[in-house]
Design a protein around this motif. Structure first.
Motif, PDB file in Angstrom:
ATOM      1  N   ALA A  63       0.834  -1.203   0.000  1.00 63.51           N
ATOM      2  CA  ALA A  63       0.000   0.000   0.000  1.00 63.51           C
ATOM      3  C   ALA A  63       0.869   1.253   0.000  1.00 63.51           C
ATOM      4  CB  ALA A  63      -0.931  -0.001   1.208  1.00 63.51           C
ATOM      5  N   ILE A  64       1.940   1.241   0.776  1.00 63.03           N
ATOM      6  CA  ILE A  64       2.850   2.393   0.804  1.00 63.03           C
ATOM      7  C   ILE A  64       3.533   2.560  -0.545  1.00 63.03           C
ATOM      8  CG2 ILE A  64       4.970   3.269   1.857  1.00 63.03           C
ATOM      9  CD1 ILE A  64       3.997   1.936   4.485  1.00 63.03           C
ATOM     10  N   ILE A  65       3.982   1.451  -1.129  1.00 56.56           N
ATOM     11  CA  ILE A  65       4.635   1.521  -2.444  1.00 56.56           C
ATOM     12  C   ILE A  65       3.643   1.988  -3.504  1.00 56.56           C
ATOM     13  CG2 ILE A  65       5.688   0.114  -4.268  1.00 56.56           C
ATOM     14  CD1 ILE A  65       6.965  -1.561  -2.025  1.00 56.56           C
ATOM     15  N   LEU A  66       2.427   1.455  -3.478  1.00 59.45           N
ATOM     16  CA  LEU A  66       1.413   1.868  -4.456  1.00 59.45           C
ATOM     17  C   LEU A  66       1.067   3.347  -4.312  1.00 59.45           C
ATOM     18  CD1 LEU A  66      -0.950  -1.225  -4.439  1.00 59.45           C
ATOM     19  CD2 LEU A  66       0.388  -0.393  -6.369  1.00 59.45           C
ATOM     20  N   SER A  67       0.980   3.825  -3.089  1.00 59.22           N
ATOM     21  CA  SER A  67       0.702   5.249  -2.889  1.00 59.22           C
ATOM     22  C   SER A  67       1.830   6.114  -3.424  1.00 59.22           C
ATOM     23  CB  SER A  67       0.490   5.539  -1.405  1.00 59.22           C
ATOM     24  OG  SER A  67      -0.672   4.926  -0.957  1.00 59.22           O
ATOM     25  N   THR A  71       1.522   8.648  -6.619  1.00 61.29           N
ATOM     26  CA  THR A  71       1.842  10.072  -6.481  1.00 61.29           C
ATOM     27  C   THR A  71       2.896  10.520  -7.480  1.00 61.29           C
ATOM     28  OG1 THR A  71       1.341   9.910  -4.127  1.00 61.29           O
ATOM     29  CG2 THR A  71       2.576  11.836  -4.845  1.00 61.29           C
ATOM     30  N   THR A  72       3.886   9.685  -7.721  1.00 55.79           N
ATOM     31  CA  THR A  72       5.013  10.103  -8.553  1.00 55.79           C
ATOM     32  C   THR A  72       4.875   9.683 -10.009  1.00 55.79           C
ATOM     33  OG1 THR A  72       6.237   8.107  -7.925  1.00 55.79           O
ATOM     34  CG2 THR A  72       6.629  10.105  -6.626  1.00 55.79           C
ATOM     35  N   LEU A  73       4.513   8.447 -10.248  1.00 56.16           N
ATOM     36  CA  LEU A  73       4.562   7.906 -11.601  1.00 56.16           C
ATOM     37  C   LEU A  73       3.233   8.013 -12.358  1.00 56.16           C
ATOM     38  CD1 LEU A  73       6.634   6.499 -13.393  1.00 56.16           C
ATOM     39  CD2 LEU A  73       5.795   4.328 -12.541  1.00 56.16           C
ATOM     40  N   LYS A  74       2.131   7.974 -11.651  1.00 57.20           N
ATOM     41  CA  LYS A  74       0.830   7.956 -12.324  1.00 57.20           C
ATOM     42  C   LYS A  74       0.567   9.191 -13.178  1.00 57.20           C
ATOM     43  CE  LYS A  74      -3.928   6.669 -11.633  1.00 57.20           C
ATOM     44  NZ  LYS A  74      -4.897   6.138 -10.687  1.00 57.20           N
ATOM     45  N   PRO A  75       0.910  10.416 -12.733  1.00 59.33           N
ATOM     46  CA  PRO A  75       0.687  11.561 -13.631  1.00 59.33           C
ATOM     47  C   PRO A  75       1.453  11.453 -14.949  1.00 59.33           C
ATOM     48  CG  PRO A  75       1.094  12.326 -11.401  1.00 59.33           C
ATOM     49  CD  PRO A  75       1.351  10.859 -11.415  1.00 59.33           C
ATOM     50  N   ILE A  76       2.637  10.906 -14.888  1.00 59.24           N
ATOM     51  CA  ILE A  76       3.432  10.730 -16.114  1.00 59.24           C
ATOM     52  C   ILE A  76       2.778   9.685 -17.010  1.00 59.24           C
ATOM     53  CG2 ILE A  76       5.691  10.015 -16.991  1.00 59.24           C
ATOM     54  CD1 ILE A  76       6.835  11.066 -14.282  1.00 59.24           C
ATOM     55  N   LEU A  77       2.342   8.573 -16.406  1.00 60.16           N
ATOM     56  CA  LEU A  77       1.675   7.531 -17.182  1.00 60.16           C
ATOM     57  C   LEU A  77       0.370   8.033 -17.800  1.00 60.16           C
ATOM     58  CD1 LEU A  77       2.178   4.397 -14.925  1.00 60.16           C
ATOM     59  CD2 LEU A  77       3.175   4.803 -17.167  1.00 60.16           C
ATOM     60  N   LEU A  78      -0.376   8.824 -17.043  1.00 59.99           N
ATOM     61  CA  LEU A  78      -1.617   9.378 -17.590  1.00 59.99           C
ATOM     62  C   LEU A  78      -1.351  10.282 -18.782  1.00 59.99           C
ATOM     63  CD1 LEU A  78      -3.680  10.196 -14.372  1.00 59.99           C
ATOM     64  CD2 LEU A  78      -4.145   8.436 -16.079  1.00 59.99           C
ATOM     65  N   PHE A  79      -0.270  11.042 -18.712  1.00 59.32           N
ATOM     66  CA  PHE A  79       0.081  11.922 -19.823  1.00 59.32           C
ATOM     67  C   PHE A  79       0.385  11.105 -21.077  1.00 59.32           C
ATOM     68  CE2 PHE A  79       3.343  14.180 -22.292  1.00 59.32           C
ATOM     69  CZ  PHE A  79       2.619  15.320 -22.624  1.00 59.32           C
ATOM     70  N   TYR A  80       1.163  10.027 -20.931  1.00 59.68           N
ATOM     71  CA  TYR A  80       1.552   9.244 -22.104  1.00 59.68           C
ATOM     72  C   TYR A  80       0.455   8.311 -22.611  1.00 59.68           C
ATOM     73  CZ  TYR A  80       6.288  10.968 -21.840  1.00 59.68           C
ATOM     74  OH  TYR A  80       7.382  11.777 -21.845  1.00 59.68           O
ATOM     75  N   THR A  81      -0.471   7.911 -21.734  1.00 58.08           N
ATOM     76  CA  THR A  81      -1.550   7.035 -22.187  1.00 58.08           C
ATOM     77  C   THR A  81      -2.820   7.801 -22.550  1.00 58.08           C
ATOM     78  OG1 THR A  81      -2.272   6.655 -19.908  1.00 58.08           O
ATOM     79  CG2 THR A  81      -0.722   5.059 -20.857  1.00 58.08           C
ATOM     80  N   MET A  82      -2.784   9.106 -22.449  1.00 57.62           N
ATOM     81  CA  MET A  82      -3.977   9.905 -22.751  1.00 57.62           C
ATOM     82  C   MET A  82      -4.475   9.719 -24.192  1.00 57.62           C
ATOM     83  SD  MET A  82      -6.216  11.729 -21.298  1.00 57.62           S
ATOM     84  CE  MET A  82      -5.387  12.025 -19.770  1.00 57.62           C
ATOM     85  N   THR A  96      -3.322   2.469 -16.683  1.00 59.15           N
ATOM     86  CA  THR A  96      -2.335   3.098 -15.796  1.00 59.15           C
ATOM     87  C   THR A  96      -2.298   2.400 -14.436  1.00 59.15           C
ATOM     88  OG1 THR A  96      -3.958   4.743 -15.102  1.00 59.15           O
ATOM     89  CG2 THR A  96      -2.482   5.355 -16.890  1.00 59.15           C
ATOM     90  N   ASN A  97      -3.465   2.046 -13.907  1.00 60.07           N
ATOM     91  CA  ASN A  97      -3.491   1.323 -12.641  1.00 60.07           C
ATOM     92  C   ASN A  97      -2.870  -0.062 -12.771  1.00 60.07           C
ATOM     93  OD1 ASN A  97      -4.756   3.448 -11.359  1.00 60.07           O
ATOM     94  ND2 ASN A  97      -6.800   2.645 -11.736  1.00 60.07           N
ATOM     95  N   MET A  98      -3.062  -0.682 -13.929  1.00 58.71           N
ATOM     96  CA  MET A  98      -2.462  -1.988 -14.169  1.00 58.71           C
ATOM     97  C   MET A  98      -0.943  -1.891 -14.172  1.00 58.71           C
ATOM     98  SD  MET A  98      -5.058  -3.204 -17.185  1.00 58.71           S
ATOM     99  CE  MET A  98      -3.973  -4.485 -17.769  1.00 58.71           C
ATOM    100  N   ILE A  99      -0.421  -0.866 -14.792  1.00 60.31           N
ATOM    101  CA  ILE A  99       1.028  -0.679 -14.831  1.00 60.31           C
ATOM    102  C   ILE A  99       1.576  -0.431 -13.436  1.00 60.31           C
ATOM    103  CG2 ILE A  99       2.869   0.831 -15.684  1.00 60.31           C
ATOM    104  CD1 ILE A  99       1.141   1.199 -18.235  1.00 60.31           C
ATOM    105  N   ILE A 100       0.868   0.371 -12.644  1.00 59.81           N
ATOM    106  CA  ILE A 100       1.294   0.652 -11.272  1.00 59.81           C
ATOM    107  C   ILE A 100       1.290  -0.630 -10.447  1.00 59.81           C
ATOM    108  CG2 ILE A 100       0.685   1.901  -9.157  1.00 59.81           C
ATOM    109  CD1 ILE A 100       1.688   3.861 -11.150  1.00 59.81           C
ATOM    110  N   LEU A 101       0.228  -1.435 -10.548  1.00 64.68           N
ATOM    111  CA  LEU A 101       0.169  -2.700  -9.813  1.00 64.68           C
ATOM    112  C   LEU A 101       1.280  -3.649 -10.247  1.00 64.68           C
ATOM    113  CD1 LEU A 101      -3.654  -3.436  -9.673  1.00 64.68           C
ATOM    114  CD2 LEU A 101      -2.140  -3.127  -7.724  1.00 64.68           C
ATOM    115  N   TRP A 102       1.538  -3.705 -11.530  1.00 63.16           N
ATOM    116  CA  TRP A 102       2.586  -4.583 -12.047  1.00 63.16           C
ATOM    117  C   TRP A 102       3.962  -4.146 -11.536  1.00 63.16           C
ATOM    118  CZ3 TRP A 102       6.423  -3.676 -15.899  1.00 63.16           C
ATOM    119  CH2 TRP A 102       7.092  -4.820 -16.295  1.00 63.16           C
ATOM    120  N   LEU A 103       4.218  -2.832 -11.514  1.00 63.76           N
ATOM    121  CA  LEU A 103       5.493  -2.340 -10.985  1.00 63.76           C
ATOM    122  C   LEU A 103       5.634  -2.645  -9.494  1.00 63.76           C
ATOM    123  CD1 LEU A 103       5.836   1.113 -12.776  1.00 63.76           C
ATOM    124  CD2 LEU A 103       7.263  -0.908 -13.096  1.00 63.76           C
ATOM    125  N   CYS A 104       4.549  -2.521  -8.759  1.00 65.50           N
ATOM    126  CA  CYS A 104       4.587  -2.866  -7.333  1.00 65.50           C
ATOM    127  C   CYS A 104       4.876  -4.354  -7.159  1.00 65.50           C
ATOM    128  CB  CYS A 104       3.281  -2.486  -6.660  1.00 65.50           C
ATOM    129  SG  CYS A 104       3.274  -2.774  -4.889  1.00 65.50           S
TER     130      CYS A 104
END
Length: 142
Positions: A63-67, A71-82, A96-104
């Protein structure tokens, strides 16, 4: 000393107390939010075969890693996947959430494992909706 000077000193002391209270409230709300996120991950691991969390402790770490990643990576991912999100009319927004979960999952190793692409798609939607519901229920976000 005049009355105004004493008032300013008292006001300054009250301001420090308010700042301490605000910092304490922020820390407590962060801890509650992480515990809610950990419970959401545990519930998802019990309901879906595509996600595995070894214990509540590792769910809290995830949960800490996902948060942090949100906070840090999701805005960048949203920009590129828009562009793909707009062209699919929002269907691939959970990408974007899938990528975040996979990285975690990559960071956590065997203690937090996510499954295949299709499972990850539905798990990310479930986690997002349940986290949003519980955050609103406990008053974390308005």
């Amino acid at each position: 000393m005049s009355k105004g000077t004493l008032y300013k000193i008292d006001n300054k002391n009250n301001k420090n107390k308010d700042e301490i209270y605000d910092k304490t409230q922020t820390i407590v709300s962060f801890i509650i939010s992480m515990v809610i996120y950990a419970f959401v991950l545990i519930i998802a691991s019990k309901l879906f075969k595509g996600i595995y969390v070894s214990s509540f402790f590792y769910a809290l770490i995830a949960a800490i890693i996902l948060s942090f990643l949100n906070t840090t990576l999701k805005p960048i991912l949203l920009f590129y996947t828009m562009p793909i999100t707009i062209s699919t009319m929002g269907i691939l927004y959970p990408l974007t959430n899938m990528i975040i979960l996979w990285l975690c999952s990559l960071i956590m190793g065997d203690n937090f494992v996510v499954g295949s692409f299709i499972n990850l798609f539905f798990i990310s939607i479930f986690i997002s909706l349940l986290k949003m519901f519980l955050d609103r229920m406990f008053g974390m976000r308005k």
